[in-house]
Design a protein around this motif. Structure first.
Motif, PDB file in Angstrom:
ATOM      1  N   LYS A  84     -19.541   2.464   3.663  1.00 46.26           N
ATOM      2  CA  LYS A  84     -19.845   3.856   3.349  1.00 46.26           C
ATOM      3  C   LYS A  84     -20.343   4.019   1.918  1.00 46.26           C
ATOM      4  O   LYS A  84     -21.168   4.892   1.631  1.00 46.26           O
TER       5      LYS A  84
ATOM      6  N   THR B  65       0.815  -1.214   0.000  1.00 42.71           N
ATOM      7  CA  THR B  65       0.000   0.000   0.000  1.00 42.71           C
ATOM      8  C   THR B  65       0.845   1.259   0.000  1.00 42.71           C
ATOM      9  O   THR B  65       0.397   2.307  -0.433  1.00 42.71           O
TER      10      THR B  65
ATOM     11  N   HIS C 229      -9.025  -1.889  16.517  1.00 39.76           N
ATOM     12  CA  HIS C 229      -9.457  -1.464  15.190  1.00 39.76           C
ATOM     13  C   HIS C 229     -10.808  -2.084  14.843  1.00 39.76           C
ATOM     14  O   HIS C 229     -11.029  -2.549  13.712  1.00 39.76           O
TER      15      HIS C 229
ATOM     16  N   ARG D 267      -5.792  -4.936   9.941  1.00 47.24           N
ATOM     17  CA  ARG D 267      -6.111  -3.514   9.844  1.00 47.24           C
ATOM     18  C   ARG D 267      -6.496  -3.127   8.415  1.00 47.24           C
ATOM     19  O   ARG D 267      -7.467  -2.395   8.192  1.00 47.24           O
ATOM     20  N   VAL D 268      -5.756  -3.632   7.441  1.00 47.33           N
ATOM     21  CA  VAL D 268      -6.067  -3.334   6.040  1.00 47.33           C
ATOM     22  C   VAL D 268      -7.453  -3.871   5.671  1.00 47.33           C
ATOM     23  O   VAL D 268      -8.247  -3.202   4.994  1.00 47.33           O
TER      24      VAL D 268
ATOM     25  N   HIS E 100     -10.015  -4.389   7.721  1.00 49.91           N
ATOM     26  CA  HIS E 100     -11.046  -3.595   8.379  1.00 49.91           C
ATOM     27  C   HIS E 100     -11.243  -2.248   7.699  1.00 49.91           C
ATOM     28  O   HIS E 100     -12.365  -1.744   7.617  1.00 49.91           O
ATOM     29  N   ASP E 101     -10.149  -1.661   7.192  1.00 50.26           N
ATOM     30  CA  ASP E 101     -10.295  -0.419   6.439  1.00 50.26           C
ATOM     31  C   ASP E 101     -11.128  -0.636   5.181  1.00 50.26           C
ATOM     32  O   ASP E 101     -11.938   0.228   4.797  1.00 50.26           O
ATOM     33  N   SER E 102     -10.963  -1.798   4.548  1.00 48.09           N
ATOM     34  CA  SER E 102     -11.751  -2.086   3.342  1.00 48.09           C
ATOM     35  C   SER E 102     -13.226  -2.269   3.688  1.00 48.09           C
ATOM     36  O   SER E 102     -14.107  -1.905   2.892  1.00 48.09           O
TER      37      SER E 102
ATOM     38  N   THR F  23     -14.854  -0.697   6.164  1.00 51.15           N
ATOM     39  CA  THR F  23     -15.370   0.649   6.402  1.00 51.15           C
ATOM     40  C   THR F  23     -15.672   1.365   5.095  1.00 51.15           C
ATOM     41  O   THR F  23     -16.730   1.985   4.928  1.00 51.15           O
ATOM     42  N   THR F  24     -14.752   1.263   4.141  1.00 53.32           N
ATOM     43  CA  THR F  24     -14.936   1.903   2.843  1.00 53.32           C
ATOM     44  C   THR F  24     -16.132   1.319   2.105  1.00 53.32           C
ATOM     45  O   THR F  24     -16.943   2.051   1.520  1.00 53.32           O
TER      46      THR F  24
ATOM     47  N   VAL G  10     -14.688  -2.628  13.864  1.00 57.95           N
ATOM     48  CA  VAL G  10     -15.652  -1.998  12.970  1.00 57.95           C
ATOM     49  C   VAL G  10     -16.952  -2.792  13.049  1.00 57.95           C
ATOM     50  O   VAL G  10     -16.962  -3.956  13.443  1.00 57.95           O
TER      51      VAL G  10
END
Length: 267
Positions: A173, A60, A202, A162-163, A165-167, A169-170, A204
């Protein structure tokens, strides 16, 4: 972990929760699972091969990943993950173990919105992307619930969790709703982010609610959190906020106690 439907008061109900475990590349479900019964009678599913690759920090950022100074990462197995699953004595009285394959039918989840593709992939996948071992169990609080599913996936490092979980969230949304199709009808499910318990790292969460149709009024909540390199997914149907919070904390503490891992998201 595709959604499972359960009978509630004689009618088909929403799955305990929609799984968060999937990659956003749309590569589809993970490897084949094998159902295994634990010594306590809980139903677990295991896998021994990753479903797909997910970005590491080096991928990333474009910078090479330095590993020389890092301690050796633990090698997780399905057997060790099964020991870290919740058991009946970890839950309040009144719960029973439920077979993971008890659902009557699985809905077809879809959306005409291009921006919902990532979430559709997440909801339809079998395991967290990059999982090298997994285990699962399910509990019922009675005819009217709550129902709780727990999934553990070994991802190799906290950064991978973490990566992922970020995906999640995105994807949440970007997608306001999805469609569930059943043999006897369909429902539009609104999608919205939810407050996640502060268990693990982290964390979600998101919630889906049926707006009319075959599943009108039904609601499911899913929480994903990390305990070290282990992805913990909790799925809830018919649960109050305090029940979601208590069960997620109990599950995270059990994983940390059994696996000796730290709930630090540092890589």
């Amino acid at each position: 972990m595709p959604p499972r439907l359960r009978p509630v008061s004689g009618v088909l109900a929403l799955p305990v929760v929609l799984t968060l475990a999937a990659c956003t590349s749309g590569s589809g479900p993970g490897p084949a699972e094998t159902a295994v019964a634990s010594s306590t009678g809980s139903s677990v599913s295991t896998s021994t091969a990753p479903t797909s690759a997910i970005p590491t920090p080096s991928m990333t950022t474009g910078q090479p990943e330095t590993t020389a100074a890092r301690p050796a990462r633990p090698v997780r197995s399905a057997a060790t993950l099964r020991k870290a699953l919740l058991q009946l004595d970890d839950l309040p009285p009144g719960f029973s173990i439920e077979a993971m394959d008890q659902g009557d039918a699985n809905p077809v989840i879809s959306s005409k919105r291009a921006q919902c593709k990532a979430l559709i992939d997440i909801m339809n996948a079998d395991h967290a992307p990059g999982s090298t071992a997994s285990a699962a169990t399910s509990f019922s609080g009675g005819q009217d619930g709550p129902w709780i599913d727990e999934y553990l996936d070994a991802l190799g490092s906290p950064a991978r969790v973490r990566v992922f979980h970020d995906s999640i969230t995105t994807a949440v949304k970007a997608c306001p709703s999805v469609t569930f199709r059943l043999p006897d009808g369909r429902s539009t499910m609104s999608v919205r982010a939810a407050k996640a318990p502060d268990a693990g790292d982290h964390s979600v969460a998101f919630r889906v609610t049926a707006d009319g149709g075959a599943l009108d009024g039904l609601e499911a909540t899913q929480v994903a959190t990390a305990v070290g390199d282990v992805e913990l997914t909790m799925m809830f149907f018919g649960a109050y906020p305090d029940e979601i919070d208590a069960a997620t904390h109990a599950a995270a503490e059990k994983v940390e106690d059994e696996l000796g891992g730290s709930s630090s998201m540092s890589s």
